[in-house]
Design an enzyme around this catalytic site. Structure first.
Site, PDB file in Angstrom:
ATOM      1  N   ILE A 139       0.716  -1.296   0.078  1.00 32.55           N
ATOM      2  CA  ILE A 139      -0.091  -0.048  -0.112  1.00 32.55           C
ATOM      3  C   ILE A 139       0.783   1.207   0.142  1.00 32.55           C
ATOM      4  O   ILE A 139       1.822   1.309   0.664  1.00 32.55           O
ATOM      5  CB  ILE A 139      -1.044   0.012   1.275  1.00 32.55           C
ATOM      6  CG1 ILE A 139      -1.729  -1.156   1.269  1.00 32.55           C
ATOM      7  CG2 ILE A 139      -1.848   1.336   1.249  1.00 32.55           C
ATOM      8  CD1 ILE A 139      -2.359  -1.689   2.730  1.00 32.55           C
ATOM      9  N   CYS A 140       0.443   2.115  -0.849  1.00 31.35           N
ATOM     10  CA  CYS A 140       1.038   3.605  -0.877  1.00 31.35           C
ATOM     11  C   CYS A 140       0.205   4.465  -0.163  1.00 31.35           C
ATOM     12  O   CYS A 140      -0.802   4.852  -0.683  1.00 31.35           O
ATOM     13  CB  CYS A 140       1.515   4.128  -2.268  1.00 31.35           C
ATOM     14  SG  CYS A 140       2.304   5.531  -2.253  1.00 31.35           S
TER      15      CYS A 140
END
Length: 223
Positions: free
Chosen positions: A87-88
């Site tokens: 996840i960013c």
């Protein structure tokens, strides 16, 4: 009981007592430092109706260091790796604050599904799809939600497809491509899987189709 354990136990209890947000947290192997969080896909998005699970690891220096989170459920989203679930999200990195909790962080993940940030992507190919053809992107994201998260269209009681059980899926729809485009190059004698891979990689979608002539596609297919 050390301060980290007290805090984590309190946060787990808070999640269990909160019936409004529908955020759930479960222990893995009875460890409060390895958890599975879950939430429903936000209404009005391609993820609506899906049930999404997140792997959570609490670091030794929590809450002064961010929790480690990645999606277990496969998600088609610019800020989530379609391969690994990475996840960013800024609060999972340099914008983390000790005032954040398991619940607030999971709610932020849920909000991320509402508001993609394609200019800071985790999955560059998905981000290109999002920016090139929003309607096509949403159709693909809905299909992934249906297949992997039990979203609308899934047969009641049907088994949700796991990340490793995807052989029977519609590869063209999964890649966010049009069947006619894939058929066109497959008819030239190229392997279907390679056609899908090349068209996906070159973002052969929406207005971008006119910018990519057939010779360029064939050149890539011949490599």
């Amino acid at each position: 009981m050390d301060a980290r354990l007290r805090r984590v136990n309190k946060e787990i209890t808070d999640c269990k007592n909160d019936k409004t947000s529908k955020i759930r947290v479960e222990l893995v192997d009875n460890s409060p430092f390895h958890l599975i969080g879950s939430f429903l896909g936000p209404e009005g998005t391609p993820y609506e109706g899906g049930h999404f699970e997140v792997d959570i690891v609490i670091p030794d220096s929590y809450p002064f260091q961010p929790v480690k989170m990645k999606f277990i459920t496969k998600v088609y989203h610019p800020n989530v790796s379609s391969a690994s679930g990475a996840i960013c999200l800024d609060i999972l990195k340099d914008a983390w604050s000790p005032v954040l909790t398991l619940k607030s962080t999971l709610i932020s993940l849920q909000s991320l599904l509402c508001s993609p940030e394609p200019n800071d992507p985790q999955d560059a190919e998905v981000a290109k799809h999002y920016m090139t053809s929003r309607a096509s992107f949403e159709e693909t994201a809905k299909y992934w939600t249906h297949i992997y998260a039990g979203g609308p269209g899934a047969t009641k009681g049907a088994k949700v497809v796991t990340a490793t059980d995807s052989a029977s899926l519609d590869e063209v729809v999964m890649a966010g491509l049009e069947k006619a485009h894939v058929d066109k190059f497959e008819a030239l004698g190229f392997d279907r899987s390679k056609v899908i891979d090349v068209l996906r990689r070159l973002n052969y979608r929406g207005a971008n189709v006119a910018k990519l002539n057939d010779d360029r596609i064939v050149e890539e297919l011949l490599r």
